[in-house]
Design a protein around this motif. Sequence first.
Motif, mmCIF file in Angstrom:
data_model
loop_
_atom_site.group_PDB
_atom_site.id
_atom_site.type_symbol
_atom_site.label_atom_id
_atom_site.label_comp_id
_atom_site.label_asym_id
_atom_site.label_seq_id
_atom_site.Cartn_x
_atom_site.Cartn_y
_atom_site.Cartn_z
ATOM 1 N N CYS B 22 0.842 -1.198 0.000
ATOM 2 C CA CYS B 22 0.000 0.000 0.000
ATOM 3 C C CYS B 22 0.879 1.250 0.000
ATOM 4 O O CYS B 22 1.736 1.400 0.866
ATOM 5 C CB CYS B 22 -0.900 0.000 1.227
ATOM 6 S SG CYS B 22 -1.850 1.509 1.404
ATOM 7 N N CYS B 25 0.333 3.236 3.471
ATOM 8 C CA CYS B 25 0.679 2.764 4.813
ATOM 9 C C CYS B 25 1.669 1.616 4.801
ATOM 10 O O CYS B 25 2.017 1.094 5.847
ATOM 11 C CB CYS B 25 -0.578 2.396 5.593
ATOM 12 S SG CYS B 25 -1.335 0.867 5.047
ATOM 13 N N CYS B 42 -6.985 -1.669 0.801
ATOM 14 C CA CYS B 42 -6.089 -1.910 1.938
ATOM 15 C C CYS B 42 -6.904 -1.996 3.235
ATOM 16 O O CYS B 42 -7.715 -1.130 3.518
ATOM 17 C CB CYS B 42 -5.079 -0.771 2.037
ATOM 18 S SG CYS B 42 -4.071 -0.831 3.517
ATOM 19 N N CYS B 45 -5.803 1.191 5.827
ATOM 20 C CA CYS B 45 -6.121 2.604 5.626
ATOM 21 C C CYS B 45 -7.194 2.811 4.556
ATOM 22 O O CYS B 45 -7.549 3.941 4.245
ATOM 23 C CB CYS B 45 -4.862 3.375 5.246
ATOM 24 S SG CYS B 45 -4.187 2.936 3.644
ATOM 25 N N THR B 47 -7.129 2.529 1.412
ATOM 26 C CA THR B 47 -6.708 3.033 0.115
ATOM 27 C C THR B 47 -7.060 2.002 -0.957
ATOM 28 O O THR B 47 -6.899 0.808 -0.737
ATOM 29 C CB THR B 47 -5.180 3.272 0.108
ATOM 30 O OG1 THR B 47 -4.874 4.227 1.115
ATOM 31 C CG2 THR B 47 -4.693 3.763 -1.239
HETATM 32 ZN ZN LIG Z 1 -2.712 1.086 3.147
#
Ligand SMILES: [Zn+2]
Lengths: 214, 217
Positions: B22, B25, B42, B45, B47
Amino acid sequence: MEIARVGRRLTAREAGLVACRRCARVWPMGQARCERCGSRLVSRDTKSLQKVWAWWIAGLIAYIPANIYPMLKTNTLVSHTENTIVGGAVDLARHGSYGVAAIILIASVLIPVGKFLAIAFLAITAQRGTQVTPRARTHMYEIVEFIGRWSMIDVFVVAILSSLVQLSVVASIRPGPAAMTFALSVICTMLSAQAFDPRLIWDAMRRNQPRKTP
Amino acid sequence: MSTDTIAQTAPAAAAIEDLIACPHCDALYLAQMPQHGGRAICTFCHTVLIAPRRKAGKKMIALTLSVMILVVAALFFPFLDINASGFGNSTSILDAASSFRSGYMVFLSFLVASAIIFVPLLRTVLILYVLVPVVRDRPALPHARRAFRWSQELKPWAMAEIFAIGCAVALVKVQSLAHIGFGPAFWMFAVLVILVLINDNYLCTWSVWKSLELEED
Ligand SMILES: [Zn+2]
């Protein structure tokens, strides 16, 4: 290759790998460039916060004259007016254009000031830690990245007006010095946000509670 | 219809080229193409990591070509015109971009021209250069990866859609001063904004990188 223990998610760094932030491919730690997309690889951008603060300060310095000096100079048969960003919005509101006045105030005051505060908050808490969850801060970072460019609206408005309103003696509009410093301020804060390495947000959390199994 | 699948945690043993990290993160996953319409997200987070779309390549090429034609055409047609007390003036996008002429303001002209014309055009050229061979199952053109990386890095600096909002604001600002007319370029720009927004939504960068990588092997 041993990369994950049962019940615990690993980061690329913990697995001895370095991730490419451009294309998400991972490489062995220590590799300098991503072979897929050619970006430079850094496991954690340690100079990240220095760059963030450098651009942040430059942006803030440029933002001050942007609010003091006029953005637009309007000449008509009867008058010569010079409008600052806020003054222009107040003028619009006085003429009843509340919607447009709001757009200008949001794009030129609320977003830039909010951005300065948000980037400062992210940079400070990446080092010191905070109660705000990493997910909320990642969200904040995404908003800052997305919204920053919209501040350019006022610069474009000035560009359009000063090329359009050239009516000899009847009316003419010219750009004021604030158009320049405001544009610089927007560019600096965009670069400041781009310099921030969002992985720092999550590192702090993982440092504080390292072996928690879900 | 768009079902989000959480990205799979990387297993104990996997080849390094099957992994994805990711970008926000650093969490490590096994890269797995989700079903069309679905996205890999993800778990830390949220994403979006992978979001392929059906026939994305062809749609993107069509949209990108239209963007290019519109930008070039919009440059040469009158954009807005203004009338007040017998005096009139019309302006093109090139005029607007070059309206800062005195001294240091020239820099600002360069900046506005880049943000609304040159960068969006350059991005369309780069994207076409990368995607056309991929969609036609041909080998990638030389330096396709560098071209794609540049197109991604330029993304925040292409501001055609922001310029369009600026036009609307400018119109309201001068409506008390004079009568404003819309030229053909204004409408082209309005269409262009919508195309740019759709276009960005279609591009799954990970899928493009993957196909560029396969090309070379
Ligand atoms: Zn992430």
